[in-house]
Design an enzyme around this catalytic site. Structure first.
Site, PDB file in Angstrom:
ATOM      1  CE  LYS A 112      -4.394  -1.752   1.371  1.00  0.00           C
ATOM      2  NZ  LYS A 112      -5.621  -1.677   2.138  1.00  0.00           N
ATOM      3  CE  LYS A 195      -6.347  -8.387  -0.963  1.00  0.00           C
ATOM      4  NZ  LYS A 195      -7.016  -8.187   0.298  1.00  0.00           N
ATOM      5  CE  LYS A 198     -13.380  -3.733   1.295  1.00  0.00           C
ATOM      6  NZ  LYS A 198     -12.181  -3.807   2.143  1.00  0.00           N
TER       7      LYS A 198
HETATM    8  N1  AQP Z   1      -9.714 -11.611  -2.628  1.00  0.00           N
HETATM    9  C1  AQP Z   1     -10.007 -12.102  -1.434  1.00  0.00           C
HETATM   10  N2  AQP Z   1     -10.185 -13.427  -1.254  1.00  0.00           N
HETATM   11  C2  AQP Z   1     -10.488 -13.938  -0.033  1.00  0.00           C
HETATM   12  N3  AQP Z   1     -10.646 -13.170   1.059  1.00  0.00           N
HETATM   13  C3  AQP Z   1     -10.486 -11.839   0.919  1.00  0.00           C
HETATM   14  N4  AQP Z   1     -10.568 -10.829   1.794  1.00  0.00           N
HETATM   15  C4  AQP Z   1     -10.335  -9.665   1.157  1.00  0.00           C
HETATM   16  N5  AQP Z   1     -10.078  -9.891  -0.130  1.00  0.00           N
HETATM   17  C5  AQP Z   1     -10.164 -11.242  -0.315  1.00  0.00           C
HETATM   18  C6  AQP Z   1     -10.870 -10.994   3.214  1.00  0.00           C
HETATM   19  O1  AQP Z   1     -11.901 -10.106   3.552  1.00  0.00           O
HETATM   20  C7  AQP Z   1     -11.697  -9.675   4.894  1.00  0.00           C
HETATM   21  C8  AQP Z   1     -11.775  -8.190   4.962  1.00  0.00           C
HETATM   22  O2  AQP Z   1     -10.732  -7.584   4.282  1.00  0.00           O
HETATM   23  P1  AQP Z   1     -10.500  -6.028   4.530  1.00  0.00           P
HETATM   24  O3  AQP Z   1     -11.623  -5.278   3.993  1.00  0.00           O
HETATM   25  O4  AQP Z   1     -10.226  -5.772   5.952  1.00  0.00           O
HETATM   26  O5  AQP Z   1      -9.208  -5.659   3.797  1.00  0.00           O
HETATM   27  P2  AQP Z   1      -8.401  -6.325   2.686  1.00  0.00           P
HETATM   28  O6  AQP Z   1      -8.004  -7.694   3.069  1.00  0.00           O
HETATM   29  O7  AQP Z   1      -7.288  -5.376   2.402  1.00  0.00           O
HETATM   30  O8  AQP Z   1      -9.464  -6.415   1.516  1.00  0.00           O
HETATM   31  P3  AQP Z   1      -9.536  -5.620   0.184  1.00  0.00           P
HETATM   32  O9  AQP Z   1     -10.829  -5.934  -0.463  1.00  0.00           O
HETATM   33  O10 AQP Z   1      -8.306  -5.875  -0.616  1.00  0.00           O
HETATM   34  O11 AQP Z   1      -9.578  -4.155   0.670  1.00  0.00           O
HETATM   35  P4  AQP Z   1      -8.672  -2.932   0.269  1.00  0.00           P
HETATM   36  O12 AQP Z   1      -8.686  -2.935  -1.203  1.00  0.00           O
HETATM   37  O13 AQP Z   1      -9.360  -1.755   0.888  1.00  0.00           O
HETATM   38  O14 AQP Z   1      -7.317  -3.200   0.849  1.00  0.00           O
HETATM   39  C9  AQP Z   1     -10.359 -10.230   5.360  1.00  0.00           C
HETATM   40  O15 AQP Z   1     -10.595 -11.398   6.120  1.00  0.00           O
HETATM   41  C10 AQP Z   1      -9.690 -10.584   4.071  1.00  0.00           C
HETATM   42  O16 AQP Z   1      -8.766 -11.627   4.234  1.00  0.00           O
END
Ligand code: AQP
Length: 334
Positions: A112, A195, A198
């Site tokens: 990030k 991965k 969002k």
């Molecule tokens: N692609 C994924 N596959 C499986 N699990 C996922 N999680 C996120 N993306 C995937 C799981 O969702 C939970 C919440 O994640 P988060 O919102 O706290 O942050 P993150 O992991 O950083 O998810 P994002 O979607 O990638 O958010 P941004 O883009 O804002 O950083 C966690 O349990 C995560 O493992």
């Protein structure tokens, strides 16, 4: 008593990755032996810039997504982090336990922050100490997460162990990560090495829980794949990350194993597989989207539920926080 805690950042619309890796499992873990506590981690979201009006909406929308996916606020404690001040207080205490070097080693921070490590928020670096606080303020014994959160959970265990060791107590459990199932790492539809996220700038890379049936079908149709037919078992998917991802998504949605899915589609190409996957994805997500919209039609009710959840969360968290302060020698005179 076993206690499960997990959270999701309301930093944008939730994706199919969040649903399969987190929400669907949060719902399934309810009603078991363990108490379940689920949190919209809005204090985590603001470690990168969030427009205030959009953030407020995203918090309510994420709450709607939790409930639409089956998290029941009567069975689980459901709330947003910033309404329970113990999280921020415990995070400060853990900032004094965790080491700066531990934080710089976190791959999510490196991803990030990119090359710009001097000009990101201090909160982005300290993020895992707040996450440890989220979990340990409830003395949670297990945390269901996707694969990407494994390193942060190890750091939570390190903080708990160091605290217990430094103060000669057993205040915090060494929390177990629950990383289970075939969808612990749903990949981008455009790039099988990234991965699904969002915050990916490409909307075509992900399926949002608010996407229409047409949008879902189109994104799956355009998903990157190769030209080979599907093999009869997962061994044949080595070095085919995009194909593997679509098969895993199908399996997770169908509650089947990837091998079972492949036994149905062996020898067929993506011309046949993609429409079947699109149909399954639409059938699975459409009721969730519909329920989300129903919840979103009554924001006051969402606010009431989050308020009530935060009161229940507070009742669990505050005594644990107070005891932690006492252990550290912080004087309390009222
Ligand atoms: N692609 C994924 N596959 C499986 N699990 C996922 N999680 C996120 N993306 C995937 C799981 O969702 C939970 C919440 O994640 P988060 O919102 O706290 O942050 P993150 O992991 O950083 O998810 P994002 O979607 O990638 O958010 P941004 O883009 O804002 O950083 C966690 O349990 C995560 O493992």
């Amino acid at each position: 008593k076993p206690r499960i805690f997990s959270g999701i950042q309301p930093s944008g619309g939730l994706t199919l990755g969040n649903y399969l890796g987190a929400l669907k499992r949060f719902a399934a873990l309810q009603g078991g032996e363990a108490e379940t506590i689920y949190c919209l981690v809005d204090l985590h979201a603001i470690t990168v810039w969030q427009d205030p009006e959009t953030l407020r909406r995203n918090i309510r929308e994420a709450a709607a997504a939790f409930m639409a996916a089956g998290v029941d606020p009567r069975q689980s404690v459901l709330f947003n982090q910033s309404q329970v001040s113990a999280h921020a207080e415990m995070a400060w205490l853990f900032n004094t336990v965790a080491r700066v070097g531990w934080m710089y080693r976190m791959t999510q921070f490196k991803d990030k922050a990119g090359k710009n490590t001097e000009n990101v928020s201090l909160g982005l670096l300290a993020y895992p100490a707040l996450m440890a606080a989220d979990i340990l303020t409830y003395q949670a014994t297990a945390v269901p997460v996707g694969e990407d959160q494994k390193q942060h959970l190890e750091l939570t265990r390190d903080i708990a162990a160091k605290f217990n060791h430094d103060y000669g107590v057993e205040q915090f459990p060494i929390t177990e990560p629950l990383i289970e199932g075939v969808a612990t790492r749903v990949m981008s539809l455009r790039d099988g090495s990234k991965k699904m996220s969002k915050s990916d700038p490409s909307d075509a890379s992900r399926i949002n829980l608010t996407d229409s049936a047409d949008a879902i079908a189109q994104k799956i149709r355009k998903a990157r794949t190769d030209a080979d037919p599907l093999p009869g078992s997962v061994d044949g998917l080595k070095d085919r990350p995009e194909a593997r991802n679509l098969v895993n998504i199908y399996a997770a949605l169908a509650d089947a194993t990837p091998d079972h899915v492949l036994s149905q589609f062996e020898g067929q190409g993506f011309g046949a597989f993609k429409p079947a996957l699109a149909e399954l994805a639409v059938a699975s997500l459409e009721p969730i989207t519909r329920r989300m919209n129903d919840y979103m039609a009554d924001p006051a009710e969402i606010d009431r539920i989050l308020g009530e959840g935060s009161v229940r969360a507070d009742e669990i968290a505050t005594p644990i926080l107070e005891r932690t302060k006492e252990i550290m020698g912080l004087l309390r005179t009222r």
